[in-house]
Scaffold this motif. Structure first.
Motif, PDB file in Angstrom:
ATOM      1  N   MET A 190      -4.595 -35.681  25.980  1.00 33.66           N
ATOM      2  CA  MET A 190      -5.304 -35.931  27.234  1.00 33.66           C
ATOM      3  C   MET A 190      -6.728 -36.426  26.964  1.00 33.66           C
ATOM      4  O   MET A 190      -7.208 -37.332  27.647  1.00 33.66           O
ATOM      5  CB  MET A 190      -5.344 -34.653  28.079  1.00 33.66           C
ATOM      6  CG  MET A 190      -3.976 -34.151  28.499  1.00 33.66           C
ATOM      7  SD  MET A 190      -3.148 -35.183  29.695  1.00 33.66           S
ATOM      8  CE  MET A 190      -3.999 -34.700  31.167  1.00 33.66           C
ATOM      9  N   ASP A 191      -7.389 -35.854  25.962  1.00 38.82           N
ATOM     10  CA  ASP A 191      -8.747 -36.285  25.605  1.00 38.82           C
ATOM     11  C   ASP A 191      -8.773 -37.743  25.165  1.00 38.82           C
ATOM     12  O   ASP A 191      -9.779 -38.424  25.321  1.00 38.82           O
ATOM     13  CB  ASP A 191      -9.333 -35.398  24.503  1.00 38.82           C
ATOM     14  CG  ASP A 191      -9.705 -34.005  24.993  1.00 38.82           C
ATOM     15  OD1 ASP A 191      -9.770 -33.793  26.229  1.00 38.82           O
ATOM     16  OD2 ASP A 191      -9.923 -33.126  24.139  1.00 38.82           O
ATOM     17  N   PHE A 192      -7.661 -38.217  24.615  1.00 38.45           N
ATOM     18  CA  PHE A 192      -7.563 -39.612  24.188  1.00 38.45           C
ATOM     19  C   PHE A 192      -7.126 -40.532  25.329  1.00 38.45           C
ATOM     20  O   PHE A 192      -6.890 -41.713  25.126  1.00 38.45           O
ATOM     21  CB  PHE A 192      -6.599 -39.742  23.004  1.00 38.45           C
ATOM     22  CG  PHE A 192      -7.246 -39.553  21.659  1.00 38.45           C
ATOM     23  CD1 PHE A 192      -7.639 -40.639  20.892  1.00 38.45           C
ATOM     24  CD2 PHE A 192      -7.484 -38.287  21.158  1.00 38.45           C
ATOM     25  CE1 PHE A 192      -8.245 -40.478  19.661  1.00 38.45           C
ATOM     26  CE2 PHE A 192      -8.092 -38.100  19.922  1.00 38.45           C
ATOM     27  CZ  PHE A 192      -8.473 -39.194  19.173  1.00 38.45           C
ATOM     28  N   GLY A 193      -6.979 -39.964  26.522  1.00 37.75           N
ATOM     29  CA  GLY A 193      -6.631 -40.771  27.681  1.00 37.75           C
ATOM     30  C   GLY A 193      -5.143 -40.911  27.934  1.00 37.75           C
ATOM     31  O   GLY A 193      -4.718 -41.781  28.689  1.00 37.75           O
ATOM     32  N   MET A 194      -4.361 -40.056  27.305  1.00 37.80           N
ATOM     33  CA  MET A 194      -2.910 -40.115  27.491  1.00 37.80           C
ATOM     34  C   MET A 194      -2.486 -39.122  28.559  1.00 37.80           C
ATOM     35  O   MET A 194      -1.911 -38.077  28.275  1.00 37.80           O
ATOM     36  CB  MET A 194      -2.202 -39.826  26.176  1.00 37.80           C
ATOM     37  CG  MET A 194      -2.430 -40.868  25.145  1.00 37.80           C
ATOM     38  SD  MET A 194      -1.428 -40.502  23.703  1.00 37.80           S
ATOM     39  CE  MET A 194      -1.898 -41.862  22.668  1.00 37.80           C
ATOM     40  N   GLY A 195      -2.759 -39.453  29.800  1.00 37.84           N
ATOM     41  CA  GLY A 195      -2.396 -38.597  30.903  1.00 37.84           C
ATOM     42  C   GLY A 195      -0.908 -38.604  31.200  1.00 37.84           C
ATOM     43  O   GLY A 195      -0.435 -37.879  32.058  1.00 37.84           O
TER      44      GLY A 195
ATOM     45  N   HIS B 114      -2.006 -47.631  24.632  1.00 38.70           N
ATOM     46  CA  HIS B 114      -3.280 -47.174  25.181  1.00 38.70           C
ATOM     47  C   HIS B 114      -4.491 -47.799  24.477  1.00 38.70           C
ATOM     48  O   HIS B 114      -5.629 -47.464  24.812  1.00 38.70           O
ATOM     49  CB  HIS B 114      -3.367 -45.650  25.113  1.00 38.70           C
ATOM     50  CG  HIS B 114      -2.438 -44.977  26.085  1.00 38.70           C
ATOM     51  ND1 HIS B 114      -2.749 -44.781  27.399  1.00 38.70           N
ATOM     52  CD2 HIS B 114      -1.185 -44.475  25.919  1.00 38.70           C
ATOM     53  CE1 HIS B 114      -1.753 -44.184  28.010  1.00 38.70           C
ATOM     54  NE2 HIS B 114      -0.781 -43.993  27.133  1.00 38.70           N
ATOM     55  N   GLY B 115      -4.236 -48.667  23.498  1.00 37.11           N
ATOM     56  CA  GLY B 115      -5.331 -49.329  22.802  1.00 37.11           C
ATOM     57  C   GLY B 115      -6.164 -48.383  21.955  1.00 37.11           C
ATOM     58  O   GLY B 115      -7.372 -48.546  21.826  1.00 37.11           O
ATOM     59  N   LEU B 116      -5.504 -47.387  21.362  1.00 35.42           N
ATOM     60  CA  LEU B 116      -6.198 -46.383  20.562  1.00 35.42           C
ATOM     61  C   LEU B 116      -6.032 -46.654  19.075  1.00 35.42           C
ATOM     62  O   LEU B 116      -5.050 -47.257  18.645  1.00 35.42           O
ATOM     63  CB  LEU B 116      -5.629 -44.995  20.876  1.00 35.42           C
ATOM     64  CG  LEU B 116      -5.697 -44.556  22.337  1.00 35.42           C
ATOM     65  CD1 LEU B 116      -4.916 -43.264  22.525  1.00 35.42           C
ATOM     66  CD2 LEU B 116      -7.146 -44.393  22.767  1.00 35.42           C
ATOM     67  N   ASP B 117      -6.973 -46.150  18.309  1.00 39.21           N
ATOM     68  CA  ASP B 117      -6.872 -46.231  16.853  1.00 39.21           C
ATOM     69  C   ASP B 117      -5.889 -45.153  16.392  1.00 39.21           C
ATOM     70  O   ASP B 117      -6.130 -43.958  16.603  1.00 39.21           O
ATOM     71  CB  ASP B 117      -8.243 -46.024  16.216  1.00 39.21           C
ATOM     72  CG  ASP B 117      -8.181 -46.161  14.712  1.00 39.21           C
ATOM     73  OD1 ASP B 117      -7.844 -45.154  14.047  1.00 39.21           O
ATOM     74  OD2 ASP B 117      -8.456 -47.261  14.205  1.00 39.21           O
ATOM     75  N   LEU B 118      -4.795 -45.567  15.780  1.00 39.34           N
ATOM     76  CA  LEU B 118      -3.743 -44.653  15.359  1.00 39.34           C
ATOM     77  C   LEU B 118      -4.267 -43.605  14.384  1.00 39.34           C
ATOM     78  O   LEU B 118      -3.956 -42.420  14.504  1.00 39.34           O
ATOM     79  CB  LEU B 118      -2.577 -45.425  14.742  1.00 39.34           C
ATOM     80  CG  LEU B 118      -1.419 -44.589  14.197  1.00 39.34           C
ATOM     81  CD1 LEU B 118      -0.789 -43.730  15.294  1.00 39.34           C
ATOM     82  CD2 LEU B 118      -0.386 -45.488  13.546  1.00 39.34           C
ATOM     83  N   ASP B 119      -5.067 -44.017  13.424  1.00 44.72           N
ATOM     84  CA  ASP B 119      -5.577 -43.074  12.423  1.00 44.72           C
ATOM     85  C   ASP B 119      -6.461 -42.008  13.062  1.00 44.72           C
ATOM     86  O   ASP B 119      -6.369 -40.827  12.708  1.00 44.72           O
ATOM     87  CB  ASP B 119      -6.340 -43.812  11.323  1.00 44.72           C
ATOM     88  CG  ASP B 119      -5.424 -44.683  10.470  1.00 44.72           C
ATOM     89  OD1 ASP B 119      -4.236 -44.325  10.316  1.00 44.72           O
ATOM     90  OD2 ASP B 119      -5.888 -45.722   9.968  1.00 44.72           O
ATOM     91  N   ASP B 120      -7.301 -42.399  14.017  1.00 40.80           N
ATOM     92  CA  ASP B 120      -8.153 -41.426  14.715  1.00 40.80           C
ATOM     93  C   ASP B 120      -7.306 -40.425  15.490  1.00 40.80           C
ATOM     94  O   ASP B 120      -7.585 -39.217  15.483  1.00 40.80           O
ATOM     95  CB  ASP B 120      -9.124 -42.130  15.678  1.00 40.80           C
ATOM     96  CG  ASP B 120     -10.215 -42.911  14.959  1.00 40.80           C
ATOM     97  OD1 ASP B 120     -10.412 -42.710  13.743  1.00 40.80           O
ATOM     98  OD2 ASP B 120     -10.866 -43.727  15.639  1.00 40.80           O
ATOM     99  N   LEU B 121      -6.294 -40.925  16.160  1.00 43.23           N
ATOM    100  CA  LEU B 121      -5.420 -40.057  16.948  1.00 43.23           C
ATOM    101  C   LEU B 121      -4.676 -39.077  16.050  1.00 43.23           C
ATOM    102  O   LEU B 121      -4.634 -37.878  16.322  1.00 43.23           O
ATOM    103  CB  LEU B 121      -4.437 -40.901  17.762  1.00 43.23           C
ATOM    104  CG  LEU B 121      -3.432 -40.146  18.615  1.00 43.23           C
ATOM    105  CD1 LEU B 121      -4.108 -39.189  19.593  1.00 43.23           C
ATOM    106  CD2 LEU B 121      -2.521 -41.128  19.332  1.00 43.23           C
ATOM    107  N   LEU B 122      -4.114 -39.560  14.958  1.00 39.86           N
ATOM    108  CA  LEU B 122      -3.380 -38.697  14.047  1.00 39.86           C
ATOM    109  C   LEU B 122      -4.296 -37.645  13.413  1.00 39.86           C
ATOM    110  O   LEU B 122      -3.909 -36.493  13.260  1.00 39.86           O
ATOM    111  CB  LEU B 122      -2.688 -39.516  12.955  1.00 39.86           C
ATOM    112  CG  LEU B 122      -1.452 -40.291  13.406  1.00 39.86           C
ATOM    113  CD1 LEU B 122      -0.971 -41.209  12.298  1.00 39.86           C
ATOM    114  CD2 LEU B 122      -0.349 -39.347  13.859  1.00 39.86           C
TER     115      LEU B 122
END
Length: 60
Positions: A23-28, A47-55
């Motif tokens: 949710m903090d990464f915008g994945m509602g 969602h246009g997110l950096d995969l490494d940051d998310l992981l």
């Protein structure tokens, strides 16, 4: 360990404490039935997110 191939559904079922991270990464959409089969990699791309940051955040 959560990998790029882990699905959103797996994260929600096995690591419910990680829902806040998503949710903090915008994945509602974590509760959306369509997202349950989507991999972390696919969700990051959509969602246009950096995969490494998310992981990194998910595996803390």
């Amino acid at each position: 360990m959560i990998t790029k191939d882990t699905t959103i559904g797996e994260v929600v079922r096995t690591n419910p404490d990680k829902i806040d991270v998503l949710m903090d990464f915008g994945m509602g959409c974590v509760g959306c039935p369509a997202s349950q089969a989507e991999t972390i990699e696919q969700a990051a791309m959509v969602h246009g997110l950096d995969l490494d940051d998310l992981l990194e955040a998910l595996n803390k």
